[in-house]
Design a protein around this motif. Structure first.
Motif, short mmCIF file in Angstrom:
data_model
loop_
_atom_site.label_atom_id
_atom_site.label_comp_id
_atom_site.label_asym_id
_atom_site.label_seq_id
_atom_site.Cartn_x
_atom_site.Cartn_y
_atom_site.Cartn_z
N VAL A 189 36.23 32.84 31.47
CA VAL A 189 36.49 32.33 32.81
C VAL A 189 37.83 31.59 32.83
CG1 VAL A 189 35.70 30.72 34.60
CG2 VAL A 189 34.04 32.18 33.42
N LEU A 190 38.07 30.79 31.82
CA LEU A 190 39.32 30.03 31.75
C LEU A 190 40.52 30.94 31.55
CD1 LEU A 190 38.07 27.05 29.56
CD2 LEU A 190 38.80 26.92 31.95
N LEU A 191 40.38 31.98 30.73
CA LEU A 191 41.48 32.91 30.51
C LEU A 191 41.85 33.64 31.80
CD1 LEU A 191 40.53 34.49 27.06
CD2 LEU A 191 42.52 33.06 27.55
N VAL A 192 40.83 34.07 32.54
CA VAL A 192 41.09 34.75 33.81
C VAL A 192 41.74 33.79 34.79
CG1 VAL A 192 40.00 35.85 35.80
CG2 VAL A 192 39.27 36.46 33.49
N ASP A 193 41.29 32.54 34.81
CA ASP A 193 41.90 31.55 35.69
C ASP A 193 43.35 31.29 35.27
OD1 ASP A 193 41.99 29.64 37.76
OD2 ASP A 193 41.51 28.02 36.36
#
Length: 202
Positions: A189-193
């Motif tokens: 989720v953090l990587l996509v964000d």
């Protein structure tokens, strides 16, 4: 339009998460990384171990293109292909006698019937998003290739040693491993964000 985009992207994020978590298990806990999607799969680094990291890398690249607002036809093509393949696989699984999908980490087994409708709905929503952008002149904001959200990127990197520790503590699919997998979900989720639209301009 913004709401439609957010809905489609959140669902796309959810459906790509499996390939990142599988990749992390392949690297950090190969002895329990037994996975299969119909006739494709493997255990540890054996078999088709290249597929989950490749899919995760391509998906992250697609999210990066979406965040920059550039090469839109390429992103549109990937988006429609991704949701089209998911729907086709769910439909194929449904037509098999007793077709089921299982998630060993969580001890969960579902009939493919539960996936056909949501995959069909989100394929339709993705198609509508593409049509809206290409036929109705919706202006997509453009950002530089180097513009990233560095805070979530740093957090994603910081979670790597956390996942390593929990995977090392765990045996089989016990509580430690479940925490480790949950950590890799948050990491995705953090990587996509991190590659999404710059936070200051959302």
């Amino acid at each position: 339009m913004t709401q439609l985009r957010n809905i489609v992207l959140i669902w796309t994020l959810l459906t790509t998460t499996f390939f990142w978590t599988t990749t992390m298990r392949l690297v950090l806990k190969p002895e329990i990384s037994d996975w299969r999607i119909f006739g494709v799969g493997g255990k540890g680094m054996a078999g088709d171990a290249w597929l989950p990291p490749l899919v995760a890398l391509v998906a992250l690249g697609a999210f990066y293109l979406e965040g920059r607002g550039r090469l839109r036809p390429l992103f549109h093509g990937w988006l429609l292909a991704w949701h089209g393949v998911l729907f086709a696989l769910a439909l194929y699984g449904t037509l098999l006698a007793g077709g089921e999908i299982s998630f060993a980490t969580w001890g969960l087994t579902l009939s493919f019937w539960w996936l056909v409708v949501p995959f069909a709905v989100f394929l339709g929503l993705a198609a509508w998003l593409v049509v809206h952008e290409t036929r109705f002149g919706h202006q997509v904001p453009l950002f530089g290739w180097q513009q990233l959200n560095y805070k979530p990127l740093a957090l994603a990197v910081a979670l790597l040693p956390v996942a390593v520790v929990f995977f090392r503590l765990g045996e089989g699919f016990d509580g430690w491993v479940k925490i480790a997998v949950a950590t890799t979900v948050l990491q995705w989720v953090l990587l996509v964000d991190a590659v999404g639209r710059p936070a200051a301009r959302r």
